[in-house]
Write a protein that holds these residues in place. Structure first.
Motif, PDB file in Angstrom:
ATOM      1  N   VAL A  49       0.790  -1.168   0.164  1.00  0.00           N
ATOM      2  CA  VAL A  49      -0.001   0.030   0.093  1.00  0.00           C
ATOM      3  C   VAL A  49       1.018   1.192  -0.062  1.00  0.00           C
ATOM      4  O   VAL A  49       2.097   1.078   0.147  1.00  0.00           O
ATOM      5  CB  VAL A  49      -0.985   0.047   1.277  1.00  0.00           C
ATOM      6  N   TRP A  50       0.389   2.315  -0.117  1.00  0.00           N
ATOM      7  CA  TRP A  50       0.877   3.839  -0.153  1.00  0.00           C
ATOM      8  C   TRP A  50       0.522   4.262   1.158  1.00  0.00           C
ATOM      9  O   TRP A  50      -0.828   4.348   1.200  1.00  0.00           O
ATOM     10  CB  TRP A  50       0.500   4.626  -1.399  1.00  0.00           C
ATOM     11  N   LEU A  51       1.110   4.888   1.972  1.00  0.00           N
ATOM     12  CA  LEU A  51       1.077   5.681   2.927  1.00  0.00           C
ATOM     13  C   LEU A  51       0.998   7.071   2.648  1.00  0.00           C
ATOM     14  O   LEU A  51       2.139   7.521   2.160  1.00  0.00           O
ATOM     15  CB  LEU A  51       2.115   5.496   4.272  1.00  0.00           C
ATOM     16  N   VAL A  61       0.930  -4.185   4.474  1.00  0.00           N
ATOM     17  CA  VAL A  61       0.018  -4.464   5.508  1.00  0.00           C
ATOM     18  C   VAL A  61       0.405  -5.531   6.496  1.00  0.00           C
ATOM     19  O   VAL A  61       0.555  -6.515   5.794  1.00  0.00           O
ATOM     20  CB  VAL A  61      -1.358  -4.449   4.841  1.00  0.00           C
ATOM     21  N   ILE A 121       0.593  -1.365   9.585  1.00  0.00           N
ATOM     22  CA  ILE A 121       1.577  -1.258   8.565  1.00  0.00           C
ATOM     23  C   ILE A 121       2.955  -1.236   8.926  1.00  0.00           C
ATOM     24  O   ILE A 121       3.538  -0.907   9.924  1.00  0.00           O
ATOM     25  CB  ILE A 121       1.195  -0.166   7.337  1.00  0.00           C
ATOM     26  N   GLU A 173      -7.442   4.006   8.006  1.00  0.00           N
ATOM     27  CA  GLU A 173      -7.580   3.249   6.703  1.00  0.00           C
ATOM     28  C   GLU A 173      -7.618   4.196   5.522  1.00  0.00           C
ATOM     29  O   GLU A 173      -7.290   3.831   4.480  1.00  0.00           O
ATOM     30  CB  GLU A 173      -8.829   2.469   6.651  1.00  0.00           C
ATOM     31  N   ASP A 225      -5.755   6.846   5.288  1.00  0.00           N
ATOM     32  CA  ASP A 225      -4.545   7.145   4.953  1.00  0.00           C
ATOM     33  C   ASP A 225      -3.431   6.311   3.965  1.00  0.00           C
ATOM     34  O   ASP A 225      -2.517   6.587   3.555  1.00  0.00           O
ATOM     35  CB  ASP A 225      -3.784   7.463   5.972  1.00  0.00           C
ATOM     36  N   ILE A 226      -4.020   5.207   3.592  1.00  0.00           N
ATOM     37  CA  ILE A 226      -3.561   4.324   2.695  1.00  0.00           C
ATOM     38  C   ILE A 226      -4.169   4.162   1.473  1.00  0.00           C
ATOM     39  O   ILE A 226      -5.687   3.993   1.477  1.00  0.00           O
ATOM     40  CB  ILE A 226      -3.217   2.806   3.624  1.00  0.00           C
TER      41      ILE A 226
END
Length: 1683
Positions: A30-32, A43, A58, A71, A73-74
């Protein structure tokens, strides 16, 4: 060469890539998202309940940090294979971070161009890359967009290809911030189009366009803090193409020139580049002529030459380049000199300056004298044009309202001398810039015929001083440029979202899309929203934009920027004033500043309005600039501007470059003029502020008529435009020195402002490609030849939709990849390009076949020609031979000598005749050419005149329409003002009466007071009584004051307490509201994110399904090919068996012939032996001398007999030898035929084996691909099992065939052995019996036959053993293949299990999403339940409110009663406290009721809006259907009228005669009707008198009998009243009787009356139809019959 992008045809992935992707999918990446950018993370799976709801754990990739984040923010990350995807629409997960990561990776690899669906994204590289060479241009020539890499040339090629295929106008619009490279990309587009398309005679070269942009950059660009070479004008480049696709002509239209920059500009910025070029690059002679030898130390305009030597050198080089460019465009030296003179005059005007106080004049007259000399006028004329024009000019200024003229005259004294000087400089530069554009268009225009156009729109980008770390506010010119960009963004939103959704709705296509946000209409409305009252400049409450407010405040007395801002905030400001999300207009830190949110609120620009009203005021110094230039004494100046004075090259002083004589140029000019002469524009086109809106309207209208291609130019970082500081680095990621860095925050703001993600989403989820049914069928029916044969050559099919459905079914497209609308077929992205590719392949094949047929035909024709030539050559040769034979003949010599002499006279006469004919034809030709040229000139002149008249007619028509609209608005305004004046007059009269009555009362009070004073002076007795009264009154007044003060203090205290409670409650409610708004926003964001992920998953699933569909299609094709090959193999086997049988038969025949031959040989041997014996006997006989003649005769006889027998035997032997030779030849022929068949058969078998091997290899490759890509392997397993069973059956068949062959060979061996045993027995028997030689020979023959048969059997046995060994080898191969297939089957089974497990995991994720969705639905249901509960509470609160109000009324009545009865004060205060308590409760209940009512009202409004939208859509659809029907009816009626016109023209004479006959008959009827009418009037008079008498005498009877005879009486009264009213009306009355004062009956209505005279003497004036109608009326209404 064209390169196919990865998104269209993905290559086969290697096992390493597959393993990497599986590892990627296994670990959820995922991208933060954070404030500095975004970081890659993984994750971490946790147990359920270990984290709070909405939290995720994460692990960051760069440092391994484990974080708990929300949730929201990703965002999901794409696999590494998508890092440099050429099309953002092809990303697996489409979100903001993934798009920015892809752009950053491509930008780091120097790939600045990226497709974004149908649009193009270009990031400014901040350097000059080597990707714009001529070689790169030819790589893109002729390519489709799907086959080319992303590049700005790809956009140009796509637009050019669409222009050629559709013959429709195209346009390319560049969007972006200032400094993002729009003008550079515009130059690249033009360079590509001119180079690739070419032009007739190469009149449009790349060098010429380079010269054009050199001139434009010199006169229209300057250096700013945001861009070192910023454009300060908008322009449209129009390229007109001819039928062959070449550039026929071109033109440039400019608008929104920032001419104020000549004299006034922000601090730290420079004026236009041309001033620095000419100051640094002019040679000595030009300097002397322009008086530049001594430059001024300071200038009022701030035009100061460069101080640095490198800047001076660069400017001198640019001036040299500018002169060379003008020479390329054909601008002569005299014309250039005129331009330099005007520029020098502007410089000297700035050096002259103006006085700051006192009389308006120049500050330094010597510099003004230089300016006047350069302009070709005197100093007095120049001074009067600048400073002394106001009063005179304003008297002659034409205005459409007097108030504006008065305001202008009142304002003229406030204009300072410096403002007048700046206006003159701005006007001069504006005229100069327009002249430069005209000269450029003169060099670009052409008289060639053009078919369609391609427009390139380049405007200054978004200007924001805060982006360059400047603390100033933006100017009015920057507002105009930002407004232009906003309008272009609105056009992008309309084309991308609004039009697509409308098209889907029209075609009944349901598409589940997110709520598309509205366009930038709010920020645009804050600038240009118009007022309905066009001619009214009064301040009203109607909302209008900033441009209109500036115009109103400029002409209003006392108008200022502060009042303008207050009005603007009252219209568009938010109620709270703090929340940017509510309004896009905010107040600044200082009073004269305001903030406007551009690009959907992502680009907030602070504007400074100081001095803005001066832009709305007319300064006639600017208008006098054109007159000054036209009246110049210098010929090179006046000649340039006098030529322009006659032509309309400038539209209302705004848009320059409307020259051009071509049809397309005239159409563009007419379109722009229509924008300035229609509706409001016809009245407001002279307003300086409204001109900004009209120019942008004209630009948008011109672009909207074409197919638009958008190019989004992005700014990589803020440092690119002049900001300082280090570039930002994304948190957690080390900056790579090899990659070009990006400012992620700036990039995110630009992406959000342009709405690219929403555009990509609607492009992916929708059906962007569409075609009309008939067009699609005609274009792609080549892919289905069987359907083409069915429809034959019909251009139109009855049921196009059905035909398209059949075509799509034959193409075997997946159902989800297309959608059938009502009139057109829609396709997913990329499907139409694949069909186009298939069509190209099929078309190339058909063309190749056609070329082959043509070449064959031409070859045959050439062969025929050669045969004819051969025949001709033979004939010539024959004639030459004949000629050689007769050339020495004397008579021939005489003939050849005399014949030319005979023909000389004839040829001379023929030559003279031909010469005369040639002279006559030449004269005729010259005459015809002259007439043709005259006619051509006349036609050109008439066409130009027609176009001018049509444009003038359109202008006049538009002006008339606008005048009528204005007249209507003026009339309505006048009526409204009259009503207001009447109301005010009534109020004034009432107030006057009231004032008079009050004056009377005051007079009476004064008189009473005077009489009281006189009474006090008269006597003391009465004075004491009055004094006591006076003192008592004073005490009462004081007591009342104290009591009222106490009551007021108590009430004030209570109100303050209530106020504090209400404030606390309001603050609590506001906090709750804000919290709920935040929750709603979070939920909305989460819903959007989940919806986007769900849509991405759906699209991924559709992609997988389409891939499966393609693989199934390939598998079906492979199966069909395999079955065909198997059938071919079976056929070959059967042929092989047939040939083997034939071979056996031929072998037997050859053996039998060989046996016969051997028999004949044996017979020959026996005959030879006999012959030898006979010869021996003959010798013996010859040797015997003692034999007698009888014996000799006998011997001779025997000898003759033997010779005869020998001859017979020789003849038989010859016959047998011939027969044997024939048999040997037949045998040889059969062997050769067998060898040929064997060879051909072996070749065919080898080719089939090669084909089978190739098919097997391709099958193995396809199987590998299927192993990688297929998810559903059950079908594959079935196929493998099927193949296994087939191979087993083949193996069994092969084994059975081997056993049968072995049995057959064994039988032959046994038979051979038996024959050998028989032969041995016979030999033994012969030996025992001592046989003769003949029997021995026969036995030998039999023995040789048996040996031959035995050898053949042994040979056959060996061959069968070899075949058996081959079959064993094949069996071993088959067993090995079986083992490998079983291994593949087991592997596929394992992969199937893995895929099933992954599908189960995906299903679990989908179930979780569905659970969340159900939870959201349940939450919405719960909210609905809460709403119903709140409604119930609202009803209860209303009931409680009524009860409290009743209690209040009761308490108030008690309070009044207690006050009247003078109860104790404590009881009253207690009751008042109770009342206050109840009032607070009531207020609390009111607030709750209001809140609930607002909630319910909002819900009702939403429901009503939805219902209204549905009704509107249905009504619009019905209207469109009715309109279509109406248009069809009109077309049909017009056709019928056209047909009837011819009939009417043919029947004119006949109708004339009939009309004359009708007129005579009508005159006769008229006379009879007049007689009847006189009789009717007489009867009416009698009837009226009788009715009056009856009414007077029988009033009582009418009352008694009213119930019984009501119907008949009402009928009679109605008829009588109708007659009365008709008789009492004047001419032309045709209304109902109810308007008169007679009897009124609701059930009586009168028909339309004819127009009659008042007396009966003029009845002859009536025509036949009027009399007839009159008689019919009285037949119906009068109870007396009229015959």
């Amino acid at each position: 060469a064209c390169t196919v992008p990865e998104c269209n045809s993905p290559p086969v992935k290697t096992e390493e890539q597959i393993a990497a992707e599986q590892a990627w999918y296994g670990s959820e990446k995922v991208w933060l998202v954070h404030k500095d950018g975004f970081s890659l993370a993984t994750v971490v799976k946790t147990e359920a309940g270990s984290l709070p709801e909405g939290k995720v754990k994460i692990k960051l990739e760069h440092d391994g940090t484990i974080l708990d984040v929300d949730e929201d923010d990703i965002e999901k990350a794409n696999p590494p294979s998508y890092d440099r995807s050429e099309d953002l629409a092809s990303l697996l997960y489409l979100n903001e971070s993934s798009v920015m990561h892809c752009l950053r990776q491509r930008y780091g690899g120097n790939l600045i161009h990226t497709y974004a669906g149908p649009n193009m994204v270009v990031i400014n590289p901040l350097c000059t890359p080597s990707m714009y060479s001529e070689k790169v241009m030819h790589m893109f020539k002729g390519c489709r967009r799907e086959d080319s890499a992303p590049h700005i040339y790809s956009v140009a090629q796509s637009a050019y290809r669409n222009l050629l295929t559709t013959r429709q106008d195209q346009s390319i619009v560049l969007l972006g911030k200032s400094g993002s490279g729009k003008t550079t990309n515009c130059q690249h587009l033009l360079q590509y189009l001119v180079s690739i398309a070419g032009s007739t005679g190469k009149i449009f070269s790349a060098e010429k366009w380079q010269a054009v942009y050199t001139i434009l950059e010199a006169f229209g660009n300057s250096s700013t803090t945001m861009n070192t070479n910023a454009s300060h004008f908008s322009h449209v480049v129009s390229l007109d193409f001819d039928q062959a696709g070449q550039v026929a002509s071109a033109s440039i239209q400019t608008m929104l020139l920032e001419k104020v920059r000549v004299s006034r500009r922000p601090e730290g910025e420079s004026t236009f580049n041309i001033f620095y070029y000419i100051l640094a690059g002019a040679d000595s002679s030009l300097r002397t002529e322009l008086h530049f030898n001594h430059l001024a130390e300071n200038s009022a305009f701030g035009i100061i030459p460069h101080s640095k030597p490198e800047d001076k050198q660069r400017a001198a080089q640019q001036f040299t380049k500018l002169q060379a460019g003008m020479k390329v465009l054909g601008i002569s030296g005299e014309e250039q000199k005129g331009l330099w003179l005007i520029l020098g005059a502007i410089y000297h005007l700035g050096a002259a300056g103006a006085t700051k106080a006192g009389r308006r004049q120049f500050a330094r007259h010597e510099w003004a004298q230089k300016a006047a000399y350069l302009l070709g006028c005197t100093l007095e004329e120049l001074s009067s044009s600048i400073f002394k024009h106001q009063a005179k000019g304003l008297q002659h200024s034409t205005s459409f309202r007097g108030a504006q003229d008065e305001a202008g005259q009142g304002d003229s004294s406030k204009v300072t001398a410096l403002e007048c000087l700046e206006a003159m400089a701005s006007g001069l530069y504006s005229e100069l810039f327009t002249l430069v554009i005209s000269l450029i268009n003169r060099a670009l225009k052409s008289s060639q015929h053009s078919l369609c156009s391609l427009l390139i729109v380049d405007t200054p980008g978004f200007q924001n001083p805060r982006l360059a770390q400047q603390q100033r506010g933006a100017t009015f010119e920057e507002l105009c440029h930002n407004y232009t960009q906003e309008r272009l963004q609105t056009l992008f939103h309309e084309r991308t979202f609004v039009r697509e959704l409308e098209r889907y709705k029209e075609e009944n296509i349901e598409l589940a899309l997110d709520d598309i946000e509205c366009s930038t209409s709010r920020s645009v409305a804050a600038i240009d929203q118009a007022s309905t009252q066009v001619r009214t400049l009064a301040r009203t409450d109607e909302a209008r934009g900033l441009l209109w407010l500036m115009e109103e405040e400029a002409v209003q007395p006392g108008g200022s920027e502060e009042t303008m801002l207050e009005r603007l905030f009252s219209y568009y400001g938010s109620a709270q004033g703090e929340n940017k999300g509510v309004s896009l207009l905010l107040r600044g830190e200082r009073p004269h500043l305001f903030l406007l949110g551009h690009s959907h609120g992502t680009n907030w620009v602070e504007y400074d309005v100081q001095g803005w009203l001066s832009h709305a005021k007319h300064n006639l110094a600017a208008q006098n600039a054109a007159t000054l230039l036209q009246d110049s004494q210098k010929k090179n100046i006046s000649g340039l501007f006098m030529g322009r004075a006659s032509g309309a090259t400038v539209l209302s002083g705004s848009i320059a470059g409307l020259e051009g004589s071509s049809q397309l140029a005239l159409r563009r000019a007419t379109s722009m003029r229509k924008t300035f002469t229609t509706g409001v524009a016809a009245v407001k086109k002279k307003s300086l502020c409204i001109q900004v809106k009209l120019q942008v309207d004209a630009l948008i209208d011109m672009v909207r008529r074409s197919r638009v291609h958008f190019v989004h130019c992005l700014l990589p970082k803020a440092e690119a435009v002049g900001g300082g500081g280090e570039p930002r680095v994304t948190h957690g990621e080390s900056p790579d020195s090899g990659l070009m860095t990006l400012d992620v925050g700036l990039l995110r703001a630009q992406l959000r402002g342009s709405k690219l993600l929403d555009a990509l989403r609607i492009y992916r989820q929708g059906y962007p490609d569409h075609m009309v049914f008939s067009e699609f069928r005609r274009r792609f029916d080549v892919l289905a030849p069987h359907l083409t044969k069915r429809h034959s050559r019909h251009y139109i099919v009855t049921d196009e939709k059905r035909a398209v459905e059949e075509l799509l079914e034959s193409l075997e497209l997946e159902k989800s990849s297309y959608h059938m609308g009502l009139s057109r077929v829609f396709f997913r992205a990329g499907i139409l390009s694949k069909l186009e590719e298939q069509r190209d392949v099929k078309t190339r094949r058909n063309i190749s076949l056609f070329q082959a047929a043509c070449r064959g035909y031409l070859a045959r024709q050439a062969f025929k020609k050669r045969k004819i030539q051969d025949l001709a050559i033979r004939c010539i040769q024959k004639n030459i031979k004949k000629n050689r034979g007769v050339k020495d003949w004397p008579w021939w010599k005489l003939f050849t000598t005399v014949k030319p002499l005979i023909e000389v006279q004839l040829t001379e006469e023929q030559i003279r005749g031909k010469d005369e004919e040639i002279q006559q034809l030449k004269q005729k030709l010259e005459k015809v050419e002259k007439e043709r040229n005259e006619l051509r000139l006349n036609s050109d002149r008439l066409e130009s005149r027609i176009t001018e008249l049509s444009s003038e007619l359109a202008d006049e028509r538009n002006t008339g329409e606008s005048a009528s609209q204005l007249l209507e608005t003026e009339t309505s305004e006048r009526l409204r003002l009259e009503r207001d004046m009447k109301d005010l007059q009534a109020k004034f009269d009432s107030m006057k009466k009231q004032m008079e009555s009050m004056e009377m009362e005051v007079m009476e009070a004064r008189l009473i007071r005077a009489s009281e004073l006189n009474g006090e002076m008269d006597g003391d007795d009465t004075g004491g009584e009055w004094r006591l009264k006076y003192e008592r009154a004073i005490r009462e007044i004081e007591f009342t004051k104290k009591r009222l003060q106490q009551e007021f203090d108590d009430k004030l205290e209570v109100e303050q307490q209530n106020k504090r409670q209400l404030e606390r409650r309001i603050s609590d409610l506001q906090a709750d509201n804000e919290e709920s708004q935040r929750n709603i926003q979070q939920l909305k964001k989460k819903t959007q994110r989940l919806t986007a992920e769900l849509q991405d998953t759906k699209l991924h699933l559709e992609g997988q399904q389409s891939r499966n569909h393609d693989l199934e299609k390939k598998q079906r094709k492979f199966d069909s090919e395999l079955s065909a090959v198997q059938e071919e193999v079976q056929r070959e086997k059967s042929l092989r068996e047939k040939l083997a049988r034939e071979k056996d038969m031929l072998t037997g025949e050859a053996f039998s012939l060989r046996q016969q031959l051997e028999d004949k040989d044996l017979e020959m041997c026996a005959v030879n032996l006999k012959l030898d014996q006979l010869e021996a006997e003959l010798q013996d006989l010859n040797s015997q001398e003692s034999k007698d003649e009888a014996s000799l005769a006998k011997v001779k006889k025997q000898l003759r007999d033997m010779e005869a027998k020998v001859k017979d035997q020789e003849e038989e032997l010859d016959e047998q030898a011939g027969t044997i030779q024939m048999l040997e030849q037949a045998k040889l022929r059969l062997e050769m035929e067998m060898e040929r068949l064997r060879q051909t058969h072996s070749k065919e078998i080898e080719s089939k084996d090669d084909e089978v091997e190739e098919i097997r290899q391709s099958c193995s490759k396809k199987l590998k691909q299927m192993e990688v890509q297929l998810e559903e392997e059950y079908d594959e397993k079935q196929k493998v099992l099927k193949e296994k069973r087939e191979l087993e059956s083949k193996l069994l068949s092969v084994r059975s065939g081997d056993i049968e062959a072995e049995k057959r060979l064994r039988k032959d061996l046994k038979r051979t052995k038996a024959l050998l045993a028989d032969a041995q027995i016979m030999l033994d028997h012969i030996k025992n019996n001592a046989p003769s030689k003949r029997e021995i020979a026969q036995l030998k023959n039999q023995l040789e036959e048996s040996e031959f048969t035995c050898a053949a059997a042994v040979k056959a046995r060996k061959s069968m053993e070899v075949e058996i060994e081959d079959l064993h080898v094949q069996m071993e191969d088959i067993s090995k293949t079986k083992q490998t297939l079983e291994e593949q089957l087991s592997r596929l089974q394992r992969e199937k299990n893995d895929l099933q497990s992954r599908m189960e995991e995906d299903q679990e994720d989908l179930n979780e999403l569905m659970k969340k969705h159900k939870a959201a639905v349940a939450q919405s249901a719960q909210n609905l339940a809460q709403i119903s509960d709140l409604q119930a509470q609202l009803e209860e609160a209303l009931k409680e409110k009524q009860e409290v109000q009743e209690k209040m009324q009761a308490i108030q009545s008690q309070l009044e009663f207690q006050e009247q009865s003078m109860v104790e004060k404590s009881l009253v205060s207690r009751q008042e406290a109770k009342i206050r308590e109840l009032e607070t409760k009531l207020e609390f209940e009111k607030t709750q009721v209001k809140r609930l009512e607002s909630l319910v009202a909002r819900l009702k409004e939403n429901v009503e809006k939805l219902m209204e939208e549905r009704d509107q859509y249905s009504s619009s659809e019905n209207r469109e259907k009715e309109q279509n029907k109406r248009l069809q009816r009109q077309i049909r009626d017009i056709k019928e009228e056209m047909c009837e016109l011819a009939k009417k023209e043919a029947e004119a004479s006949r109708k004339k005669h009939e009309l004359e006959m009708d007129i005579e008959s009508l005159e006769a009827g008229n006379q009879s009707l007049q007689a009847d009418l006189k009789l009717a009037f007489k009867r009416i008079g009698d009837l009226q008198a009788a009715i009056e008498d009856e009414m007077e005498s029988d009033d009582n009877e009418d009352l008694i009998n009213s119930q019984g005879d009501s119907d008949t009486d009402s009928d009679v009264e109605d008829r009588v009243d109708g007659v009365k009213s008709w008789l009492s009306k004047s001419k032309g009355s045709a209304k109902n009787l109810s308007d008169d004062g007679s009897l009124k009956s609701s059930s009586f209505s009168y028909p339309r009356f004819v127009s009659l005279p008042e007396d009966l003497t003029s009845l002859s004036q009536l025509n036949h139809f009027q009399l007839l109608e009159f008689v019919n009326v009285f037949k119906h209404h009068v109870p007396i019959g009229i015959n």
